[in-house]
Design a protein around this motif. Structure first.
Motif, PDB file in Angstrom:
ATOM      1  N   ALA A  20      -1.227 -11.402   5.116  1.00 51.16           N
ATOM      2  CA  ALA A  20      -1.228 -10.624   6.354  1.00 51.16           C
ATOM      3  C   ALA A  20      -1.424 -11.515   7.572  1.00 51.16           C
ATOM      4  N   ALA A  21      -2.319 -12.493   7.446  1.00 50.85           N
ATOM      5  CA  ALA A  21      -2.560 -13.406   8.566  1.00 50.85           C
ATOM      6  C   ALA A  21      -1.332 -14.266   8.853  1.00 50.85           C
ATOM      7  N   LEU A  22      -0.671 -14.728   7.797  1.00 48.55           N
ATOM      8  CA  LEU A  22       0.547 -15.528   7.989  1.00 48.55           C
ATOM      9  C   LEU A  22       1.686 -14.677   8.532  1.00 48.55           C
ATOM     10  N   TYR A  23       1.706 -13.411   8.138  1.00 49.89           N
ATOM     11  CA  TYR A  23       2.798 -12.512   8.539  1.00 49.89           C
ATOM     12  C   TYR A  23       2.658 -12.040   9.982  1.00 49.89           C
ATOM     13  N   ASP A  24       1.422 -11.662  10.371  1.00 49.02           N
ATOM     14  CA  ASP A  24       1.244 -11.081  11.710  1.00 49.02           C
ATOM     15  C   ASP A  24      -0.048 -11.514  12.373  1.00 49.02           C
ATOM     16  N   GLY A  25      -0.576 -12.669  12.006  1.00 46.23           N
ATOM     17  CA  GLY A  25      -1.740 -13.215  12.675  1.00 46.23           C
ATOM     18  C   GLY A  25      -2.988 -12.359  12.510  1.00 46.23           C
ATOM     19  N   GLY A  26      -3.851 -12.428  13.516  1.00 43.19           N
ATOM     20  CA  GLY A  26      -5.105 -11.680  13.472  1.00 43.19           C
ATOM     21  C   GLY A  26      -4.908 -10.179  13.470  1.00 43.19           C
ATOM     22  N   THR A  27      -3.862  -9.712  14.152  1.00 42.26           N
ATOM     23  CA  THR A  27      -3.583  -8.272  14.172  1.00 42.26           C
ATOM     24  C   THR A  27      -3.259  -7.758  12.778  1.00 42.26           C
ATOM     25  N   GLY A  28      -2.389  -8.485  12.079  1.00 38.75           N
ATOM     26  CA  GLY A  28      -2.035  -8.090  10.723  1.00 38.75           C
ATOM     27  C   GLY A  28      -3.234  -8.117   9.803  1.00 38.75           C
ATOM     28  N   LEU A  29      -4.091  -9.138   9.963  1.00 36.72           N
ATOM     29  CA  LEU A  29      -5.296  -9.254   9.143  1.00 36.72           C
ATOM     30  C   LEU A  29      -6.202  -8.037   9.336  1.00 36.72           C
ATOM     31  N   ALA A  30      -6.408  -7.648  10.596  1.00 38.85           N
ATOM     32  CA  ALA A  30      -7.281  -6.505  10.889  1.00 38.85           C
ATOM     33  C   ALA A  30      -6.685  -5.199  10.373  1.00 38.85           C
ATOM     34  N   LEU A  31      -5.382  -5.017  10.560  1.00 42.34           N
ATOM     35  CA  LEU A  31      -4.741  -3.775  10.121  1.00 42.34           C
ATOM     36  C   LEU A  31      -4.800  -3.623   8.605  1.00 42.34           C
ATOM     37  N   VAL A  32      -4.572  -4.710   7.875  1.00 41.05           N
ATOM     38  CA  VAL A  32      -4.614  -4.657   6.411  1.00 41.05           C
ATOM     39  C   VAL A  32      -6.027  -4.324   5.937  1.00 41.05           C
ATOM     40  N   ALA A  33      -7.040  -4.900   6.586  1.00 40.97           N
ATOM     41  CA  ALA A  33      -8.426  -4.611   6.210  1.00 40.97           C
ATOM     42  C   ALA A  33      -8.754  -3.136   6.433  1.00 40.97           C
ATOM     43  N   VAL A  34      -8.319  -2.584   7.565  1.00 43.30           N
ATOM     44  CA  VAL A  34      -8.577  -1.175   7.868  1.00 43.30           C
ATOM     45  C   VAL A  34      -7.863  -0.266   6.862  1.00 43.30           C
ATOM     46  N   LEU A  35      -6.621  -0.596   6.534  1.00 44.91           N
ATOM     47  CA  LEU A  35      -5.856   0.212   5.584  1.00 44.91           C
ATOM     48  C   LEU A  35      -6.473   0.172   4.194  1.00 44.91           C
ATOM     49  N   ALA A  36      -6.996  -0.980   3.803  1.00 37.79           N
ATOM     50  CA  ALA A  36      -7.643  -1.084   2.494  1.00 37.79           C
ATOM     51  C   ALA A  36      -8.869  -0.168   2.427  1.00 37.79           C
ATOM     52  N   VAL A  37      -9.672  -0.171   3.487  1.00 39.34           N
ATOM     53  CA  VAL A  37     -10.846   0.704   3.543  1.00 39.34           C
ATOM     54  C   VAL A  37     -10.417   2.168   3.519  1.00 39.34           C
ATOM     55  N   LEU A  38      -9.345   2.503   4.243  1.00 35.67           N
ATOM     56  CA  LEU A  38      -8.822   3.871   4.256  1.00 35.67           C
ATOM     57  C   LEU A  38      -8.432   4.323   2.852  1.00 35.67           C
ATOM     58  N   GLU A  39      -7.731   3.470   2.127  1.00 30.69           N
ATOM     59  CA  GLU A  39      -7.279   3.815   0.782  1.00 30.69           C
ATOM     60  C   GLU A  39      -8.456   4.023  -0.161  1.00 30.69           C
ATOM     61  N   ILE A  40      -9.458   3.159  -0.076  1.00 33.58           N
ATOM     62  CA  ILE A  40     -10.624   3.281  -0.953  1.00 33.58           C
ATOM     63  C   ILE A  40     -11.381   4.573  -0.662  1.00 33.58           C
ATOM     64  N   SER A  41     -11.566   4.886   0.623  1.00 29.62           N
ATOM     65  CA  SER A  41     -12.321   6.087   0.990  1.00 29.62           C
ATOM     66  C   SER A  41     -11.601   7.360   0.576  1.00 29.62           C
ATOM     67  N   LEU A  42     -10.259   7.353   0.645  1.00 31.30           N
ATOM     68  CA  LEU A  42      -9.494   8.550   0.302  1.00 31.30           C
ATOM     69  C   LEU A  42      -9.330   8.729  -1.197  1.00 31.30           C
ATOM     70  N   SER A  43      -9.488   7.648  -1.972  1.00 23.80           N
ATOM     71  CA  SER A  43      -9.141   7.706  -3.401  1.00 23.80           C
ATOM     72  C   SER A  43     -10.323   7.518  -4.339  1.00 23.80           C
ATOM     73  N   PHE A  44     -11.559   7.573  -3.819  1.00 32.20           N
ATOM     74  CA  PHE A  44     -12.702   7.383  -4.701  1.00 32.20           C
ATOM     75  C   PHE A  44     -12.749   8.464  -5.773  1.00 32.20           C
ATOM     76  N   ASP A  45     -12.437   9.715  -5.379  1.00 29.25           N
ATOM     77  CA  ASP A  45     -12.431  10.784  -6.372  1.00 29.25           C
ATOM     78  C   ASP A  45     -11.361  10.551  -7.431  1.00 29.25           C
ATOM     79  N   ASN A  46     -10.284   9.879  -7.051  1.00 29.46           N
ATOM     80  CA  ASN A  46      -9.239   9.515  -8.016  1.00 29.46           C
ATOM     81  C   ASN A  46      -9.802   8.614  -9.098  1.00 29.46           C
ATOM     82  N   ALA A  47     -10.656   7.667  -8.711  1.00 32.16           N
ATOM     83  CA  ALA A  47     -11.238   6.743  -9.682  1.00 32.16           C
ATOM     84  C   ALA A  47     -12.095   7.484 -10.701  1.00 32.16           C
TER      85      ALA A  47
END
Length: 373
Positions: free
Chosen positions: A20-47
């Protein structure tokens, strides 16, 4: 234990953030981190639900779920699926859809939003059927007895889940949908998918149990040996065709859970690469958490966790159906699910302490509890 279970998730996190950092710098790094947290929070019941089903599978099918399954979850649902939806909606091939996502993200987002009512109807009805089958089935352990007991009594009516789900679909399509016919078709397909995979899993589970009886394995009656049903199969350590349909069931279940995450991700980024990286990292943690719950026997120790997860699934199904015509914030979807699971966990801890107290005082053995699911 932690490193062995979450090692792959940690490794994929580092690799994904680096890409993500190589693809879109710091912005990409931050967006990927936020999306990962979003996915975990929405899918805990799935686990939690996945863990209960995975506990029924043989080691071979568990490995398939954690290898082939994760490839399907990360690349199939988080990258290929949105491209297919956009391609079908705009009548484009996958290459053209990918080019559209990179070069015209606003139109790509618009096409995904246009397709969302059908996606939400399919996934919402699949999850609603899963929830209804759970609350209508008789079980010894009840987390909310004042509510679950009457639901289990009326659940004795044959095919009540189908009746309730069908009524909810018709009501939702008529009230919220701009194109009720398409929403009805998608919702019915979600119901049919659940019934088909569920039925096939039960069919091959029963066939395998019959073979075991013929081989003379065990003297207990089958009704006493087999744990109560969770998902499409009641067979412990399912192998062969039964294991395959458990695997298939888990993949469809994961797909249904991923719909809200994939769509919700567009509120953060419309770049398919960033979305795939972020949601893929989150999916890895959900898979690792599933394995952790199985290996630690958490669902056997905290018997209400699965109840909380299924009520969270019911809440998610309702949110998906409402979102056909009204925007439902991602924080609300994730917050309700997490709140129900936390409440169920606390209730399990209170129950365990209450059971341990009198037993310890009397010097007796600790009571054994099993989740009747």
């Amino acid at each position: 234990m932690i490193l062995r279970t979450f090692g792959w998730a940690f490794g994929i996190t580092v690799l994904g953030l680096l890409v993500a950092a190589l693809y879109d710098g710091g912005t990409g790094l931050a967006l990927v981190a936020v999306l990962a947290v979003l996915e975990i929070s929405l899918s805990f019941d799935n686990a939690v639900v996945n863990a209960k089903v995975l506990d029924r599978m043989s080691p071979f099918w568990q490995k398939i779920f954690l290898t082939v399954g994760i490839a399907i979850a990360v690349f199939g649902m988080r990258l290929v699926f949105p491209l297919l939806i956009v391609g079908i909606t705009a009548k484009l091939n996958p290459v053209e859809a990918f080019d559209l996502a990179l070069n015209d993200p606003h139109r790509y987002h618009h096409l995904m939003n246009d397709a969302y009512p059908m996606i939400a109807a399919f996934g919402g009805m699949f999850l609603l059927m899963l929830f209804l089958d759970f609350v209508f089935e008789e079980r010894a352990d009840k987390w909310l007895p004042w509510l679950e007991a009457p639901l289990q009594r009326i659940g004795k009516l044959d095919q009540l889940s189908v009746v309730v789900a069908g009524g909810a679909l018709a009501f939702t399509a008529g009230l919220f949908a701009d194109e009720p016919g398409q929403v009805m078709i998608a919702g019915v397909l979600g119901m049919v998918t659940y019934i088909l995979v569920n039925g096939l899993g039960e069919l091959f589970s029963e066939a395998t149990e019959d073979e075991d009886d013929e081989d003379g394995e065990g003297d207990e009656p089958a009704a006493e040996r087999a744990p109560a049903r969770s998902g499409p199969s009641s067979l412990a350590l399912a192998t062969g065709k039964a294991g395959f349909f458990l695997f298939l069931y888990l993949e469809v279940l994961d797909a249904s859970f991923s719909f809200d995450g994939v769509i919700g991700a567009f509120a953060i980024s419309t770049d398919p690469i960033i979305i795939a990286l972020g949601l893929g990292i989150g999916a890895m943690y959900i898979r690792s958490l599933t394995v952790f719950l199985v290996r630690k026997g958490t669902l056997h120790e905290y018997v209400y966790l699965e109840h909380g997860a299924h009520w969270a699934i019911g809440a998610l199904a309702v949110c998906m159906l409402v979102s056909i015509g009204r925007h439902v914030p991602e924080w609300l979807t994730g917050g309700v699910g997490a709140g129900l699971i936390i409440a169920a966990f606390i209730s399990s801890v209170v129950r365990n302490r209450a059971d341990d107290g009198p037993s310890a005082a009397a010097g007796g053995d600790k009571p054994l509890h099993s989740s009747k699911v």
